[in-house]
Write a protein that holds these residues in place. Structure first.
Motif, PDB file in Angstrom:
ATOM      1  N   SER A   1       0.867  -1.176   0.000  1.00 20.67           N
ATOM      2  CA  SER A   1       0.000   0.000   0.000  1.00 20.67           C
ATOM      3  C   SER A   1       0.906   1.229   0.000  1.00 20.67           C
ATOM      4  O   SER A   1       2.125   1.103  -0.067  1.00 20.67           O
ATOM      5  CB  SER A   1      -0.904  -0.001   1.245  1.00 20.67           C
ATOM      6  N   ALA A   2       0.301   2.390   0.108  1.00 17.31           N
ATOM      7  CA  ALA A   2       1.092   3.621   0.142  1.00 17.31           C
ATOM      8  C   ALA A   2       1.922   3.715   1.429  1.00 17.31           C
ATOM      9  O   ALA A   2       2.965   4.363   1.452  1.00 17.31           O
ATOM     10  CB  ALA A   2       0.176   4.829   0.032  1.00 17.31           C
TER      11      ALA A   2
ATOM     12  N   ASP B   1       7.723  -0.143   6.715  1.00 11.87           N
ATOM     13  CA  ASP B   1       7.014   1.126   6.849  1.00 11.87           C
ATOM     14  C   ASP B   1       7.602   2.051   5.787  1.00 11.87           C
ATOM     15  O   ASP B   1       8.765   2.442   5.868  1.00 11.87           O
ATOM     16  CB  ASP B   1       7.224   1.684   8.246  1.00 11.87           C
ATOM     17  N   LYS B   2       6.810   2.396   4.791  1.00 11.92           N
ATOM     18  CA  LYS B   2       7.328   3.191   3.673  1.00 11.92           C
ATOM     19  C   LYS B   2       7.618   4.639   4.043  1.00 11.92           C
ATOM     20  O   LYS B   2       8.409   5.290   3.372  1.00 11.92           O
ATOM     21  CB  LYS B   2       6.350   3.129   2.501  1.00 11.92           C
ATOM     22  N   THR B   3       6.998   5.135   5.094  1.00 11.78           N
ATOM     23  CA  THR B   3       7.258   6.519   5.479  1.00 11.78           C
ATOM     24  C   THR B   3       8.617   6.679   6.138  1.00 11.78           C
ATOM     25  O   THR B   3       9.264   7.704   5.973  1.00 11.78           O
ATOM     26  CB  THR B   3       6.160   7.064   6.412  1.00 11.78           C
ATOM     27  N   SER B   4       9.041   5.669   6.883  1.00 10.41           N
ATOM     28  CA  SER B   4      10.326   5.763   7.577  1.00 10.41           C
ATOM     29  C   SER B   4      11.397   4.854   6.986  1.00 10.41           C
ATOM     30  O   SER B   4      12.577   5.031   7.263  1.00 10.41           O
ATOM     31  CB  SER B   4      10.142   5.410   9.058  1.00 10.41           C
ATOM     32  N   GLY B   5      10.985   3.856   6.216  1.00 12.95           N
ATOM     33  CA  GLY B   5      11.930   2.885   5.675  1.00 12.95           C
ATOM     34  C   GLY B   5      12.259   1.770   6.645  1.00 12.95           C
ATOM     35  O   GLY B   5      13.027   0.867   6.327  1.00 12.95           O
ATOM     36  N   ALA B   6      11.679   1.808   7.853  1.00 10.84           N
ATOM     37  CA  ALA B   6      11.960   0.796   8.873  1.00 10.84           C
ATOM     38  C   ALA B   6      11.346  -0.545   8.491  1.00 10.84           C
ATOM     39  O   ALA B   6      10.226  -0.614   7.993  1.00 10.84           O
ATOM     40  CB  ALA B   6      11.411   1.244  10.217  1.00 10.84           C
ATOM     41  N   ILE B   7      12.094  -1.597   8.739  1.00  9.61           N
ATOM     42  CA  ILE B   7      11.610  -2.954   8.509  1.00  9.61           C
ATOM     43  C   ILE B   7      11.453  -3.615   9.868  1.00  9.61           C
ATOM     44  O   ILE B   7      12.365  -3.587  10.696  1.00  9.61           O
ATOM     45  CB  ILE B   7      12.584  -3.756   7.624  1.00  9.61           C
ATOM     46  N   THR B   8      10.285  -4.214  10.102  1.00  2.60           N
ATOM     47  CA  THR B   8       9.971  -4.843  11.372  1.00  2.60           C
ATOM     48  C   THR B   8       9.582  -6.290  11.133  1.00  2.60           C
ATOM     49  O   THR B   8       8.857  -6.596  10.184  1.00  2.60           O
ATOM     50  CB  THR B   8       8.808  -4.103  12.074  1.00  2.60           C
TER      51      THR B   8
ATOM     52  N   ALA C   1      -0.327  -3.823  13.160  1.00  3.78           N
ATOM     53  CA  ALA C   1      -0.095  -4.571  14.398  1.00  3.78           C
ATOM     54  C   ALA C   1       1.391  -4.850  14.609  1.00  3.78           C
ATOM     55  O   ALA C   1       1.893  -4.750  15.733  1.00  3.78           O
ATOM     56  CB  ALA C   1      -0.881  -5.883  14.364  1.00  3.78           C
ATOM     57  N   VAL C   2       2.087  -5.183  13.540  1.00  5.88           N
ATOM     58  CA  VAL C   2       3.522  -5.453  13.643  1.00  5.88           C
ATOM     59  C   VAL C   2       4.280  -4.177  14.004  1.00  5.88           C
ATOM     60  O   VAL C   2       5.172  -4.190  14.847  1.00  5.88           O
ATOM     61  CB  VAL C   2       4.065  -6.063  12.329  1.00  5.88           C
ATOM     62  N   ARG C   3       3.920  -3.076  13.392  1.00  4.64           N
ATOM     63  CA  ARG C   3       4.602  -1.802  13.657  1.00  4.64           C
ATOM     64  C   ARG C   3       4.326  -1.276  15.066  1.00  4.64           C
ATOM     65  O   ARG C   3       5.168  -0.637  15.664  1.00  4.64           O
ATOM     66  CB  ARG C   3       4.194  -0.744  12.620  1.00  4.64           C
ATOM     67  N   ASP C   4       3.111  -1.545  15.578  1.00  6.23           N
ATOM     68  CA  ASP C   4       2.751  -1.054  16.913  1.00  6.23           C
ATOM     69  C   ASP C   4       1.927  -2.118  17.640  1.00  6.23           C
ATOM     70  O   ASP C   4       0.697  -2.046  17.668  1.00  6.23           O
ATOM     71  CB  ASP C   4       1.961   0.249  16.792  1.00  6.23           C
ATOM     72  N   PRO C   5       2.587  -3.111  18.229  1.00  6.11           N
ATOM     73  CA  PRO C   5       1.862  -4.201  18.901  1.00  6.11           C
ATOM     74  C   PRO C   5       0.966  -3.741  20.056  1.00  6.11           C
ATOM     75  O   PRO C   5       0.020  -4.432  20.414  1.00  6.11           O
ATOM     76  CB  PRO C   5       2.974  -5.117  19.413  1.00  6.11           C
ATOM     77  N   SER C   6       1.238  -2.573  20.616  1.00  3.78           N
ATOM     78  CA  SER C   6       0.404  -2.087  21.717  1.00  3.78           C
ATOM     79  C   SER C   6      -0.763  -1.226  21.232  1.00  3.78           C
ATOM     80  O   SER C   6      -1.599  -0.803  22.027  1.00  3.78           O
ATOM     81  CB  SER C   6       1.244  -1.302  22.725  1.00  3.78           C
ATOM     82  N   GLY C   7      -0.839  -0.966  19.923  1.00  5.09           N
ATOM     83  CA  GLY C   7      -1.938  -0.179  19.353  1.00  5.09           C
ATOM     84  C   GLY C   7      -3.195  -1.003  19.188  1.00  5.09           C
ATOM     85  O   GLY C   7      -3.249  -2.189  19.540  1.00  5.09           O
TER      86      GLY C   7
END
Length: 114
Positions: free
Chosen positions: A6-7, A23-30, A72-78
């Motif tokens: 997605s975007a 995460d395409k906005t930050s480039g972080a891979i989780t 969920a992967v990017r923010d497990p507590s969300g």
């Protein structure tokens, strides 16, 4: 192999590398934790095969599944993380399909947990 894009996120799975969310906005891979790894396999098979007949648009259901999984992967507590870790796979699959069906009829509908 790229499974979803997605975007905001891309979700991929590799035989040796496992699941990864970018995460395409930050480039972080989780990499998902063990619970999320287990859940995605169980929920995806239900959305894709077992309960596919419940979807008005099966592609929309899978897109919502992977977008929610990426969140969920990017923010497990969300909110998405809590859903993915607290609900049984069949209940989560039903919820995702139900919310995706609502977006087929109303493109501006956002899932109730967002």
């Amino acid at each position: 192999m790229l499974i979803f894009e997605s975007a905001l996120f891309s979700v991929s799975q590799g035989w040796l590398t496992g699941w990864k969310v970018k995460d395409k906005t930050s480039g972080a891979i989780t990499v998902p934790n063990a619970v999320l790894k287990s859940q995605i396999g169980l929920v995806w098979i239900q959305v894709r095969k077992t309960k596919k007949h419940l979807s008005l648009d099966s592609a929309q259901s899978e897109d919502l599944l992977f977008f929610s999984f990426a969140k969920a992967v990017r923010d497990p507590s969300g909110s998405d993380g809590k859903l993915w870790t607290s609900l049984q796979p069949d209940i989560l699959a039903d919820l995702i399909i139900s919310e995706a069906n609502k977006t087929v009829n109303d493109p501006f509908h956002k899932p109730s947990w967002w």
